[in-house]
Design a protein around this motif. Structure first.
Motif, short mmCIF file in Angstrom:
data_model
loop_
_atom_site.label_atom_id
_atom_site.label_comp_id
_atom_site.label_asym_id
_atom_site.label_seq_id
_atom_site.Cartn_x
_atom_site.Cartn_y
_atom_site.Cartn_z
N ALA A 1 0.85 -1.19 0.00
CA ALA A 1 0.00 0.00 0.00
C ALA A 1 0.89 1.24 0.00
O ALA A 1 2.08 1.16 0.29
N ASN A 2 0.31 2.41 -0.33
CA ASN A 2 1.04 3.66 -0.20
C ASN A 2 1.50 3.77 1.26
O ASN A 2 0.70 3.56 2.17
N HIS B 1 0.55 -0.56 -9.02
CA HIS B 1 -0.75 -0.60 -8.34
C HIS B 1 -1.79 -1.36 -9.16
O HIS B 1 -2.94 -1.47 -8.78
N TYR B 2 -1.37 -1.84 -10.35
CA TYR B 2 -2.28 -2.67 -11.15
C TYR B 2 -2.08 -4.12 -10.73
O TYR B 2 -1.02 -4.70 -10.99
N MET B 3 -3.10 -4.71 -10.09
CA MET B 3 -2.91 -6.06 -9.57
C MET B 3 -2.85 -7.11 -10.67
O MET B 3 -2.28 -8.18 -10.48
N PHE C 1 -4.10 -8.98 -2.23
CA PHE C 1 -3.62 -7.68 -1.77
C PHE C 1 -4.58 -7.07 -0.75
O PHE C 1 -4.16 -6.57 0.29
N LEU C 2 -5.87 -7.15 -1.06
CA LEU C 2 -6.86 -6.56 -0.15
C LEU C 2 -6.82 -7.25 1.21
O LEU C 2 -6.87 -6.60 2.25
N ALA D 1 -3.41 -6.02 2.90
CA ALA D 1 -3.23 -4.59 3.15
C ALA D 1 -4.31 -4.03 4.06
O ALA D 1 -4.11 -3.02 4.72
N ARG D 2 -5.45 -4.69 4.13
CA ARG D 2 -6.51 -4.23 5.04
C ARG D 2 -6.07 -4.31 6.49
O ARG D 2 -6.54 -3.58 7.33
N ASP E 1 -1.39 5.77 5.27
CA ASP E 1 -0.49 6.27 4.24
C ASP E 1 -0.21 7.74 4.52
O ASP E 1 -1.08 8.46 4.92
#
Lengths: 306, 246
Positions: free
Chosen positions: B39-40, B194-196, B235-236, B239-240, B246
């Motif tokens: 994530a950022n 950022h493109y999964m 990713f979700l 990163a959640r 950020d």
């Protein structure tokens, strides 16, 4: 009546040598969440700047809430919120100073419209004394949205608010837009991320100053049904190369772990692909007929318009 | 097993009390396409700056192309190529001038520069644009030229920081074709995106959360581990759980 009405808008730069918008027309309905989807250089920012009265079109007409973008610019500026793609707040003012500044300019107070920004602002409020220039990308984005909302605009223009933002923050941002929509604010948002199309009521696909398609996501995808196959095999690099060779294959593009392939002769596509890949020495071959995604459609339209 | 081209062990970077990079340990093999996700604010940029020899770590070890990041960062800079969307080419130089400028900086000889410039213009099909200012070209072309320039001196590793942001879907894929070709030629590719869907194009992917590497595997392995149908879901899920914003 349409909240945003765009009719044959044309814009050129450099004495007419660069065509940024080529007779663009569309309507955005009241309360709609409308997405302009297209890559960098498609004309999205030019269009936003015309609709927010910051740029004059070369031709055509446009109205926002019934007001003309050329003649009624001062009235429009009072009722629209604009979040430019480039961070444009005052870097040497703090979070709360920026917000107060924008409220004062629009002759209102933060308190009066706090309900509109509350669920966004609480996320950055702990840092309210921090200078805007010292904020991270995600916090800048939230502050910019608050500042664009603080005068309770009728229409909100958001130019690529999620560019360069990670997938989790992007999702959160769209959730915020959903909540704003329930307050009746019409939202026009641009994005280069095709997957965000599913978050909009209607979308326009835009490329090189032209609208390629405009409708709901489902209808656009339905209109562009094609013989599309998702193909995979053990050696991806070799697969990509081999799928480019035969004349029968119209296009082959990487989509995540698979290649999306269209054929010139639609009959028995699955058999053809399996036979061809077996002959060229591939193993673990999988071929599935699939429905296109919005990105498949965009690619198809780009190829047709080349 | 060949010598890894990037090696880190407990690599850490602090800024005051803030642990930007928190004891990361990983290896990248020669010719690999390694996706560096997060994530950022997760610490990707800090880690990447260390690996490029631009920033010293606080503790831990890191070795890039056989050179130590503490003592041999100038050597590292000669072995790598770098490209990001923020820093790519000089807009007010022509395509040809940009290629020659960067090639010169990377230490190519006059003859090499001349040859490689022509080969590159040929390969990119830019004969008509070679003498145009880069500023006048579409973003997608700039990105392709920028990548080509970053590997002109045949570095061991090329670092790509969100190379495809904002470009159209066809150009984005053409760009990945170029990445595949470079990797096929033996150049190691270290890429953030950022493109999964692009994460799926990588041989292996690491995902940073709060400064640490939370997961590292092939895309297929990660999807299996997190019981996900695509990398976006992986990713979700990871990163959640992030604590730091950020």
């Amino acid at each position: 009546m349409a909240t945003v009405h765009v009719e044959n808008i044309k814009k050129t730069y450099d004495k007419g040598s660069v065509l940024a918008l080529d007779n663009v027309s569309f309507d955005v309905k009241s309360g709609e969440l409308f997405g302009l989807i297209g890559p960098d250089g498609a004309g999205k920012t030019s269009l936003f700047r015309i609709l927010t009265t910051l740029l004059l079109p070369d031709g055509g007409h446009a109205q926002v809430a019934g007001l003309d973008v050329v003649n009624d610019l001062w009235k429009i500026r009072r009722i629209v919120g604009y979040m430019p793609g480039k961070f444009s707040l005052y870097q040497d003012l703090s979070i709360e100073e920026n917000l107060q500044f924008f409220a004062t300019v629009f002759n209102t107070t933060v308190e009066k419209n706090y309900h509109l920004i509350e669920d966004i602002y609480v996320q950055i409020e702990p840092f309210k004394k921090r200078l805007a220039g010292k904020l991270s990308g995600g916090m800048k984005q939230k502050l910019a949205l608050c500042c664009a909302l603080i005068h309770e605009p009728k229409v909100l223009f958001l130019d690529e608010p999620t560019t360069g933002v990670d997938p989790v923050s992007r999702k959160e941002f769209w959730d915020m837009l959903d909540r704003l929509k329930t307050r009746g604010i019409t939202i026009v948002v641009s994005t280069p991320y095709m997957d965000e199309a599913s978050r909009c009521d209607r979308i326009a696909l835009i490329q090189k100053g032209k609208i390629l398609e405009l409708d709901t996501l489902t209808k656009i995808i339905g209109r562009h049904a094609q013989n599309l196959y998702a193909v995979n095999a053990d050696n991806r690099y070799q697969l990509m190369h081999d799928l480019r060779k035969p004349a029968e294959i119209e296009s082959s593009f990487a989509f995540g772990e698979e290649q999306h392939v269209t054929l010139r002769t639609p009959e028995n596509g699955e058999n053809y692909l399996i036979d061809y890949l077996t002959q060229t020495g591939h193993s673990d071959i999988t071929v599935r007929k699939i429905d296109p995604t919005i990105e498949d459609v965009f690619i198809k339209l780009m190829l047709e318009n080349q | 097993m060949p010598q890894p081209v990037i090696y880190t062990h407990q690599l850490t970077r602090k800024f005051g009390d803030f642990v930007a990079v928190d004891a990361i340990t990983f290896e990248v093999q020669p010719g690999e396409i390694f996706g560096f996700l997060g994530a950022n604010g997760a610490g990707k940029t800090t880690a990447m700056r260390i690996l490029c020899g631009l920033l010293s770590p606080t503790s831990g070890q890191a070795n890039v192309a056989g050179f130590d990041v503490y003592r041999q960062n100038e050597e590292i800079k000669k072995q790598i190529g770098y490209m990001s969307q923020k820093f790519s080419l000089y807009e007010n130089l022509t395509v040809r001038e940009n290629i020659q400028f960067f090639g010169g900086i990377y230490g190519l000889s006059r003859q090499e520069l001349k040859d490689k410039t022509n080969v590159l213009i040929d390969r990119l099909g830019l004969h008509n644009e070679a003498n145009k200012l880069v500023g006048a070209l579409p973003l997608g072309w700039k990105q392709k030229i920028s990548f080509s320039v970053a590997i002109l001196h045949r570095p061991k590793i090329v670092f790509l920081d969100e190379p495809t942001g904002g470009v159209d879907p066809i150009t984005r894929r053409q760009f990945w074709d170029m990445i595949y070709e470079a990797a096929h030629d033996g150049i190691t590719v270290f890429v953030t995106t950022h493109y999964m869907d692009e994460a799926e194009y990588c041989d292996r992917v690491s995902i940073m959360v709060d400064g640490a590497i939370a997961a590292l595997d092939t895309p297929a392995g990660l999807k299996k581990q997190f019981n996900a149908t695509n990398m976006d879901e992986v990713f979700l899920q990871l990163a959640r759980g992030a604590k730091r914003g950020d």
